[in-house]
Write a protein that holds these residues in place. Structure first.
Motif, PDB file in Angstrom:
ATOM      1  N   LEU A 119       0.688  -1.069  -0.034  1.00  0.00           N
ATOM      2  CA  LEU A 119      -0.067   0.149  -0.047  1.00  0.00           C
ATOM      3  C   LEU A 119       0.731   1.327   0.047  1.00  0.00           C
ATOM      4  CD1 LEU A 119      -3.228   0.652   2.051  1.00  0.00           C
ATOM      5  CD2 LEU A 119      -1.252   2.362   2.317  1.00  0.00           C
ATOM      6  N   VAL A 120       0.460   2.233  -0.973  1.00  0.00           N
ATOM      7  CA  VAL A 120       1.134   3.370  -0.849  1.00  0.00           C
ATOM      8  C   VAL A 120       0.054   4.676  -0.359  1.00  0.00           C
ATOM      9  CG1 VAL A 120       2.431   5.131  -2.197  1.00  0.00           C
ATOM     10  CG2 VAL A 120       2.718   3.016  -2.735  1.00  0.00           C
ATOM     11  N   THR A 121       0.509   5.340   0.577  1.00  0.00           N
ATOM     12  CA  THR A 121      -0.316   6.376   1.050  1.00  0.00           C
ATOM     13  C   THR A 121       0.353   7.788   0.757  1.00  0.00           C
ATOM     14  OG1 THR A 121      -1.735   7.389   2.954  1.00  0.00           O
ATOM     15  CG2 THR A 121       0.280   6.010   3.494  1.00  0.00           C
ATOM     16  N   CYS A 122      -0.416   8.473   0.060  1.00  0.00           N
ATOM     17  CA  CYS A 122       0.208   9.635  -0.552  1.00  0.00           C
ATOM     18  C   CYS A 122      -0.826  10.634  -0.339  1.00  0.00           C
ATOM     19  CB  CYS A 122       0.858   9.969  -1.707  1.00  0.00           C
ATOM     20  SG  CYS A 122       0.111   8.929  -3.103  1.00  0.00           S
ATOM     21  N   LEU A 123      -1.641  10.863   0.811  1.00  0.00           N
ATOM     22  CA  LEU A 123      -2.686  11.872   0.799  1.00  0.00           C
ATOM     23  C   LEU A 123      -2.058  13.314   1.090  1.00  0.00           C
ATOM     24  CD1 LEU A 123      -5.132   9.575   2.950  1.00  0.00           C
ATOM     25  CD2 LEU A 123      -5.263  10.023   0.445  1.00  0.00           C
ATOM     26  N   SER A 124      -2.791  14.331   1.030  1.00  0.00           N
ATOM     27  CA  SER A 124      -2.404  15.661   1.060  1.00  0.00           C
ATOM     28  C   SER A 124      -2.254  15.991   2.563  1.00  0.00           C
ATOM     29  CB  SER A 124      -3.371  16.689   0.589  1.00  0.00           C
ATOM     30  OG  SER A 124      -4.473  16.430   0.967  1.00  0.00           O
ATOM     31  N   ALA A 125      -3.049  15.186   3.566  1.00  0.00           N
ATOM     32  CA  ALA A 125      -2.997  15.774   4.682  1.00  0.00           C
ATOM     33  C   ALA A 125      -2.042  14.687   5.626  1.00  0.00           C
ATOM     34  CB  ALA A 125      -4.360  15.820   5.553  1.00  0.00           C
ATOM     35  N   ALA A 145       5.754  11.753   3.779  1.00  0.00           N
ATOM     36  CA  ALA A 145       5.795  12.514   4.663  1.00  0.00           C
ATOM     37  C   ALA A 145       6.557  13.897   4.376  1.00  0.00           C
ATOM     38  CB  ALA A 145       6.383  12.194   6.035  1.00  0.00           C
ATOM     39  N   PHE A 146       5.968  15.111   4.772  1.00  0.00           N
ATOM     40  CA  PHE A 146       6.400  16.365   4.336  1.00  0.00           C
ATOM     41  C   PHE A 146       7.216  16.900   5.641  1.00  0.00           C
ATOM     42  CE2 PHE A 146       3.075  16.442   0.831  1.00  0.00           C
ATOM     43  CZ  PHE A 146       4.164  16.854   0.037  1.00  0.00           C
ATOM     44  N   GLU A 147       6.417  16.839   6.790  1.00  0.00           N
ATOM     45  CA  GLU A 147       7.172  17.423   8.133  1.00  0.00           C
ATOM     46  C   GLU A 147       7.864  16.296   8.641  1.00  0.00           C
ATOM     47  OE1 GLU A 147       6.764  20.218   8.921  1.00  0.00           O
ATOM     48  OE2 GLU A 147       5.485  20.610   7.442  1.00  0.00           O
ATOM     49  N   GLU A 148       9.147  16.598   9.086  1.00  0.00           N
ATOM     50  CA  GLU A 148      10.070  15.842   9.700  1.00  0.00           C
ATOM     51  C   GLU A 148       9.360  15.122  11.037  1.00  0.00           C
ATOM     52  OE1 GLU A 148      14.744  15.923  11.424  1.00  0.00           O
ATOM     53  OE2 GLU A 148      13.922  17.713  10.682  1.00  0.00           O
ATOM     54  N   ALA A 154       3.123   4.091  13.174  1.00  0.00           N
ATOM     55  CA  ALA A 154       1.694   3.734  12.887  1.00  0.00           C
ATOM     56  C   ALA A 154       1.557   2.326  11.791  1.00  0.00           C
ATOM     57  CB  ALA A 154       1.119   4.875  12.051  1.00  0.00           C
ATOM     58  N   GLY A 155       2.933   1.985  11.512  1.00  0.00           N
ATOM     59  CA  GLY A 155       2.667   0.653  10.802  1.00  0.00           C
ATOM     60  C   GLY A 155       3.381   0.731   9.359  1.00  0.00           C
ATOM     61  N   ALA A 156       4.019   2.028   9.169  1.00  0.00           N
ATOM     62  CA  ALA A 156       4.706   2.138   7.774  1.00  0.00           C
ATOM     63  C   ALA A 156       5.995   1.376   7.708  1.00  0.00           C
ATOM     64  CB  ALA A 156       4.835   3.611   7.493  1.00  0.00           C
ATOM     65  N   ASP A 157       6.299   0.429   6.884  1.00  0.00           N
ATOM     66  CA  ASP A 157       7.845   0.030   6.345  1.00  0.00           C
ATOM     67  C   ASP A 157       8.646   0.910   6.001  1.00  0.00           C
ATOM     68  OD1 ASP A 157       6.935  -3.068   7.136  1.00  0.00           O
ATOM     69  OD2 ASP A 157       5.551  -2.483   5.618  1.00  0.00           O
ATOM     70  N   HIS A 158       8.164   1.754   5.192  1.00  0.00           N
ATOM     71  CA  HIS A 158       9.091   2.654   4.582  1.00  0.00           C
ATOM     72  C   HIS A 158       8.347   4.296   4.515  1.00  0.00           C
ATOM     73  CE1 HIS A 158      11.361  -0.720   3.304  1.00  0.00           C
ATOM     74  NE2 HIS A 158      10.280  -1.170   2.827  1.00  0.00           N
ATOM     75  N   VAL A 159       9.237   5.327   4.857  1.00  0.00           N
ATOM     76  CA  VAL A 159       8.495   6.708   4.549  1.00  0.00           C
ATOM     77  C   VAL A 159       9.418   7.390   3.907  1.00  0.00           C
ATOM     78  CG1 VAL A 159       8.101   8.634   6.056  1.00  0.00           C
ATOM     79  CG2 VAL A 159       7.782   6.454   7.018  1.00  0.00           C
ATOM     80  N   VAL A 160       9.030   8.106   2.739  1.00  0.00           N
ATOM     81  CA  VAL A 160       9.564   8.883   1.695  1.00  0.00           C
ATOM     82  C   VAL A 160       9.055  10.380   2.254  1.00  0.00           C
ATOM     83  CG1 VAL A 160       9.825   9.397  -0.579  1.00  0.00           C
ATOM     84  CG2 VAL A 160       9.322   6.973   0.136  1.00  0.00           C
ATOM     85  N   SER A 161      10.130  11.165   2.275  1.00  0.00           N
ATOM     86  CA  SER A 161      10.120  12.576   2.346  1.00  0.00           C
ATOM     87  C   SER A 161      10.490  13.310   1.246  1.00  0.00           C
ATOM     88  CB  SER A 161      10.989  12.987   3.550  1.00  0.00           C
ATOM     89  OG  SER A 161      11.131  14.471   3.654  1.00  0.00           O
TER      90      SER A 161
END
Length: 338
Positions: free
Chosen positions: A178-184, A208-211, A220-227
């Motif tokens: 699953l990829v989640t790239c919602l605006s909020a 994620a935009f904010e550090e 929350a369960g993410a395996d990978h986070v892309v900033s």
């Protein structure tokens, strides 16, 4: 749609014929002016009940009763056509959604993309290029229309990705990722929580935009986070320090004539190449792919054997990282698997 156009055209012709007949009838029977005859015809056909333009003769009354009956029938046809048109549109939309839901229910090992904005569309383009089935979840109908123009066969769920019912409709329990790239940012955190609760084994990638949000997404369960901020900064620095490398990667991954992809594959226990050396497996010769690295099953996620030698033994559970064109990569799983 063509059927309704013909039906509405026929109804319009019928109404026009009645107007002509009524106008000529009043001209002949009552001897009125053209405008008075036309006005009397229209208010009679539409049954609005306005006052007569002049007292009617007995023949005029009989003609008006006949014209009124035909007018009520004509208006009934119009209302029936409009009602059937609305019902037909709703029914077609319901059937289309049902067919799409059945196609989604038949999927397994697919990807779910939450959000159809600019980032989501880029993810979808890559998934399409790699022939990877996916389902999009988006609540903005306008965005879905834009994406459907690019991907006519798009499978999607129109709704809020933070709701479990929409994740379930997208087949989250059968999905591989699953990829989640919602605006909020809070929505991405909530999607990770819900998706991880519904599927413990899927891979979740979040934006994620904010550090401060990065750590929350991991928890929350993410395996990978892309900033985008971090990756964008690294790219900008690379363009200053090693511009030709960045230029080559852009050409290799985005050029129309040369499209290269990095891909991974895991060697199964019943694979034909399990237990063989890299030279014996002859993977580059058989598929045309370039073996970049191998991750041994006993090693942790941070350790890779880069530029492996031909004497490297391929063991069940090992993951190989390769570089090649999409059509070469599609044959990789068949070659590596049993």
């Amino acid at each position: 749609m063509q059927v309704f156009v013909r039906r509405f055209a026929a109804a319009a012709v019928l109404f026009a014929v009645l107007v002509v007949v009524g106008t000529l009838g009043y001209l002949w029977i009552e001897g009125w002016s053209f405008h008075d005859a036309l006005y009397m015809t229209v208010i009679t056909l539409t049954a609005v009940g306005y006052q007569e333009v002049a007292p009617l003769s007995e023949a005029g009354r009989n003609f008006t009763m006949a014209l009124l009956g035909l007018g009520v029938t004509s208006m009934g046809i119009w209302f029936a056509l409009i009602t059937s048109f609305i019902v037909e549109l709703d029914l077609k939309d319901a059937l289309r959604r049902r067919r799409m839901q059945r196609r989604i229910e038949d999927l397994s090992d697919h990807i779910i993309v939450c959000g159809a904005g600019r980032t989501g569309r880029q993810v979808m383009e890559e998934l399409v290029a790699m022939a990877q089935p996916f389902v999009a979840i988006e609540r903005d109908h306008g965005r879905l229309d834009v994406v459907q123009r690019t991907f006519p066969d798009l499978l999607y769920v129109e709704g809020d990705a933070t709701l479990d019912v929409n994740l379930e409709a997208a087949g989250v329990r059968r999905a591989r990722g699953l990829v989640t790239c919602l605006s909020a940012e809070p929505d991405n955190v909530f999607v990770c929580l819900s998706a991880r609760d519904l599927n413990q084994h899927m891979t979740i990638v979040a934006r994620a935009f904010e550090e401060d949000t990065i750590d929350k997404l991991y928890r929350a369960g993410a395996d990978h986070v892309v900033s985008p901020n971090v990756s964008g900064a690294l790219r900008m620095a690379s363009m200053l320090l090693r511009p030709q490398v960045v230029h080559f990667l852009d050409i290799a991954t985005r050029s129309q004539g040369l499209s290269l992809r990095l891909e991974q594959a895991q060697i199964t226990a019943d694979s034909n190449i399990a237990g063989k050396t890299l030279a014996e497996a002859a993977l580059p010769q058989a598929t045309g792919l370039i073996v970049i690295a191998i991750q041994k099953e006993r090693d942790d996620d941070e350790r890779f054997v880069f530029n492996p030698q031909g004497t490297t033994v391929l063991e069940p559970g090992d993951r190989i990282i390769v570089l090649g064109q999409p059509e070469q990569i599609r044959s990789l799983q068949r070659f590596v698997g049993g």
